[in-house]
Design a protein around this motif. Sequence first.
Motif, PDB file in Angstrom:
ATOM      1  N   GLY A  62      11.527   6.111  -3.394  1.00 57.37           N
ATOM      2  CA  GLY A  62      11.137   5.615  -2.339  1.00 57.37           C
ATOM      3  C   GLY A  62      12.366   4.975  -1.145  1.00 57.37           C
ATOM      4  O   GLY A  62      12.307   5.105  -0.081  1.00 57.37           O
ATOM      5  N   GLN A  85       9.812  13.239  -6.052  1.00 58.23           N
ATOM      6  CA  GLN A  85       9.424  13.061  -7.381  1.00 58.23           C
ATOM      7  C   GLN A  85      10.481  13.124  -8.367  1.00 58.23           C
ATOM      8  O   GLN A  85      10.358  13.733  -9.283  1.00 58.23           O
ATOM      9  CB  GLN A  85       8.124  13.575  -7.699  1.00 58.23           C
ATOM     10  CG  GLN A  85       6.979  13.389  -6.726  1.00 58.23           C
ATOM     11  CD  GLN A  85       6.347  11.682  -6.785  1.00 58.23           C
ATOM     12  OE1 GLN A  85       6.399  11.306  -8.082  1.00 58.23           O
ATOM     13  NE2 GLN A  85       6.496  11.054  -5.810  1.00 58.23           N
ATOM     14  N   THR A 119       7.823   2.766   5.690  1.00 55.76           N
ATOM     15  CA  THR A 119       7.201   2.933   6.914  1.00 55.76           C
ATOM     16  C   THR A 119       8.205   2.818   8.118  1.00 55.76           C
ATOM     17  O   THR A 119       9.146   2.534   7.874  1.00 55.76           O
ATOM     18  CB  THR A 119       6.147   1.527   7.292  1.00 55.76           C
ATOM     19  OG1 THR A 119       7.013   0.407   7.261  1.00 55.76           O
ATOM     20  CG2 THR A 119       5.029   1.524   6.009  1.00 55.76           C
ATOM     21  N   GLN A 122      13.285   8.369   0.309  1.00 55.13           N
ATOM     22  CA  GLN A 122      12.418   8.584   1.430  1.00 55.13           C
ATOM     23  C   GLN A 122      13.105   7.691   2.612  1.00 55.13           C
ATOM     24  O   GLN A 122      12.929   8.186   3.685  1.00 55.13           O
ATOM     25  CB  GLN A 122      10.970   8.479   1.193  1.00 55.13           C
ATOM     26  CG  GLN A 122      10.208   9.213   0.465  1.00 55.13           C
ATOM     27  CD  GLN A 122       8.903   8.639  -0.027  1.00 55.13           C
ATOM     28  OE1 GLN A 122       8.760   7.758  -0.862  1.00 55.13           O
ATOM     29  NE2 GLN A 122       7.824   9.169   0.639  1.00 55.13           N
ATOM     30  N   ASP A 169       9.200  -1.304  -3.219  1.00 53.44           N
ATOM     31  CA  ASP A 169       8.240  -0.613  -4.448  1.00 53.44           C
ATOM     32  C   ASP A 169       7.397   0.888  -3.987  1.00 53.44           C
ATOM     33  O   ASP A 169       7.178   1.386  -4.716  1.00 53.44           O
ATOM     34  CB  ASP A 169       7.403  -1.679  -5.008  1.00 53.44           C
ATOM     35  CG  ASP A 169       8.065  -2.709  -5.486  1.00 53.44           C
ATOM     36  OD1 ASP A 169       9.111  -2.476  -6.400  1.00 53.44           O
ATOM     37  OD2 ASP A 169       7.517  -4.085  -5.401  1.00 53.44           O
ATOM     38  N   HIS A 170       7.044   0.612  -2.674  1.00 50.24           N
ATOM     39  CA  HIS A 170       6.168   1.630  -2.210  1.00 50.24           C
ATOM     40  C   HIS A 170       6.763   2.610  -1.393  1.00 50.24           C
ATOM     41  O   HIS A 170       8.376   2.581  -1.172  1.00 50.24           O
ATOM     42  CB  HIS A 170       5.059   0.977  -1.545  1.00 50.24           C
ATOM     43  CG  HIS A 170       4.289   0.214  -2.547  1.00 50.24           C
ATOM     44  ND1 HIS A 170       4.612  -1.242  -2.581  1.00 50.24           N
ATOM     45  CD2 HIS A 170       3.544   0.182  -3.561  1.00 50.24           C
ATOM     46  CE1 HIS A 170       3.905  -1.849  -3.332  1.00 50.24           C
ATOM     47  NE2 HIS A 170       3.042  -1.131  -4.154  1.00 50.24           N
ATOM     48  N   GLU A 171       6.293   3.457  -0.571  1.00 51.64           N
ATOM     49  CA  GLU A 171       6.702   4.606   0.333  1.00 51.64           C
ATOM     50  C   GLU A 171       7.168   3.595   1.606  1.00 51.64           C
ATOM     51  O   GLU A 171       6.469   2.679   1.918  1.00 51.64           O
ATOM     52  CB  GLU A 171       5.800   5.536   0.800  1.00 51.64           C
ATOM     53  CG  GLU A 171       5.558   6.596  -0.012  1.00 51.64           C
ATOM     54  CD  GLU A 171       4.795   7.703   0.538  1.00 51.64           C
ATOM     55  OE1 GLU A 171       4.488   7.756   1.621  1.00 51.64           O
ATOM     56  OE2 GLU A 171       4.839   8.808  -0.132  1.00 51.64           O
ATOM     57  N   TRP A 174      11.282  -0.939   4.210  1.00 45.69           N
ATOM     58  CA  TRP A 174      10.782  -0.403   2.904  1.00 45.69           C
ATOM     59  C   TRP A 174      10.779  -1.680   2.172  1.00 45.69           C
ATOM     60  O   TRP A 174      11.468  -2.648   2.214  1.00 45.69           O
ATOM     61  CB  TRP A 174      11.941   0.488   2.276  1.00 45.69           C
ATOM     62  CG  TRP A 174      11.693   0.735   0.810  1.00 45.69           C
ATOM     63  CD1 TRP A 174      10.467   1.543   0.407  1.00 45.69           C
ATOM     64  CD2 TRP A 174      12.547   0.784  -0.142  1.00 45.69           C
ATOM     65  NE1 TRP A 174      10.585   1.692  -0.812  1.00 45.69           N
ATOM     66  CE2 TRP A 174      11.728   1.343  -1.319  1.00 45.69           C
ATOM     67  CE3 TRP A 174      14.039   0.571  -0.561  1.00 45.69           C
ATOM     68  CZ2 TRP A 174      12.494   1.473  -2.773  1.00 45.69           C
ATOM     69  CZ3 TRP A 174      14.345   0.602  -1.546  1.00 45.69           C
ATOM     70  CH2 TRP A 174      13.674   1.079  -2.773  1.00 45.69           C
ATOM     71  N   ASP A 175       9.692  -2.009   1.390  1.00 52.34           N
ATOM     72  CA  ASP A 175       9.270  -3.059   0.765  1.00 52.34           C
ATOM     73  C   ASP A 175       9.866  -3.077  -0.769  1.00 52.34           C
ATOM     74  O   ASP A 175       9.939  -3.963  -1.505  1.00 52.34           O
ATOM     75  CB  ASP A 175       7.833  -3.325   0.490  1.00 52.34           C
ATOM     76  CG  ASP A 175       7.021  -2.400  -0.317  1.00 52.34           C
ATOM     77  OD1 ASP A 175       7.688  -1.433  -0.837  1.00 52.34           O
ATOM     78  OD2 ASP A 175       5.780  -2.572  -0.483  1.00 52.34           O
ATOM     79  N   SER A 185      10.391  -7.450  -4.111  1.00 49.17           N
ATOM     80  CA  SER A 185      10.920  -6.374  -5.302  1.00 49.17           C
ATOM     81  C   SER A 185      12.154  -6.916  -5.774  1.00 49.17           C
ATOM     82  O   SER A 185      13.001  -7.298  -5.171  1.00 49.17           O
ATOM     83  CB  SER A 185      10.677  -5.238  -4.609  1.00 49.17           C
ATOM     84  OG  SER A 185      11.350  -3.891  -5.230  1.00 49.17           O
ATOM     85  N   SER A 201      13.732  -6.248   0.125  1.00 51.60           N
ATOM     86  CA  SER A 201      12.628  -5.903   1.329  1.00 51.60           C
ATOM     87  C   SER A 201      13.951  -5.571   2.634  1.00 51.60           C
ATOM     88  O   SER A 201      14.187  -6.457   2.920  1.00 51.60           O
ATOM     89  CB  SER A 201      11.913  -7.110   1.743  1.00 51.60           C
ATOM     90  OG  SER A 201      10.968  -6.662   2.683  1.00 51.60           O
ATOM     91  N   SER A 258       7.518  12.214  -0.850  1.00 48.77           N
ATOM     92  CA  SER A 258       8.637  11.994  -1.968  1.00 48.77           C
ATOM     93  C   SER A 258       8.685  13.310  -2.885  1.00 48.77           C
ATOM     94  O   SER A 258       7.957  14.126  -3.021  1.00 48.77           O
ATOM     95  CB  SER A 258       8.178  10.751  -2.974  1.00 48.77           C
ATOM     96  OG  SER A 258       8.717  10.888  -4.202  1.00 48.77           O
TER      97      SER A 258
END
Length: 365
Positions: free
Chosen positions: A134, A277, A262, A137, A258-260, A255-256, A239, A243, A275
């Motif tokens: 994340g 990976q 925005t 990204q 933990d996730h993708e 970006w939070d 997280s 954040s 991602s």
Amino acid sequence: MIKDGAPIKIIQLGAGSMGRAWLGTIGANPDVELVGLVDLDVDLARRSAAETGHGEVPVATELAGLEVDADAVINVTIPQAHAGTTQDALFAGLPVLCEKPIAPDVATGLAMAAAAEASGALLMISQSRRYFNGFQQFRSVVGDLGAVGTVTCEFFKAPHFGGFRDAMEHPLLVDMAIHTFDAVRALLGSNPVSVYCDAYNPSWSWYAGDAAANASFTFAEGVRFGYHGSWCAPGQETSWNGSWRVSAERGTACWDGDHEPTAERVDGSIKVPASDQAPEQISGSLAEFVDHLRRETIPATEAASNVVSLAMVEAAVRSAEEHRPVQIADVLTQAYDLAVSTDHDQRVLAVLKSWSVLHKVGLAS
């Protein structure tokens, strides 16, 4: 020279809780092979090795006590032991991947970077939070938004560690903030110029020292980075990566942790790249270390560059204690003067004296 295709033979220093995490990571990576484990507590080393599938690996209390053929070292000792153990490995001709922080203070970190240069062996620091997919990204999105004006990161957690952290003067800044400070350097591809920091301790805190801080860094090109954090913030926790928000000329990215991420651009588009990976956290550090050893290239977290992340911590602490803005260059210059005046191996001292320290760490052109 490491043979193409052959696993890289690793000696690990340190077999405690983080050491066990690294032992598991080594065991899961087919590009490396554990050939030795070092810890002052041999019984602990044997238990850790057995628990992580390395039961037959030789153990010793020091690097010199292992009679094995090795290509590299992973140093997972406590920060106070990094300098001596790393220098032993480097002057034995072994490149080192060292857990963060590089050292307890900037002066020692500079001496370690000088030892790497004197030995001709790579010293890379594992800044594992650079390796979240994340975050990669997020870096890609931010890189597409043009000039950056403002970066903020909020970090609010409420861990009850017990032990040494509860007694530290600056537990958040010294023990945790380097993750965020190093990440913003990676995000911007730039270095900090100065910081003003206010550290404090909420009335309900279970820490003896200041467990909360607000820091404002100025980066090259005038970018501002605001860090707002607390280690005694129960409820609605962020997280462990924090954040994040970036405001730039062509839009905003968040970006939070933990996730993708925005993003919203001024043209209305919200596309975020997929991602790749890649391996994350310490698995990512190890994969990059292996890649640089095979290609004989220099990573972004090599010792001399990584010292700047530690200098951000020292500068923030100094600012909080002295209630004034602090220049990062001043912290590095004063640490350099201390390093040169300290009784070092002559090979290390000769390299230190050859440096213009701000050029060496990338803070001067």
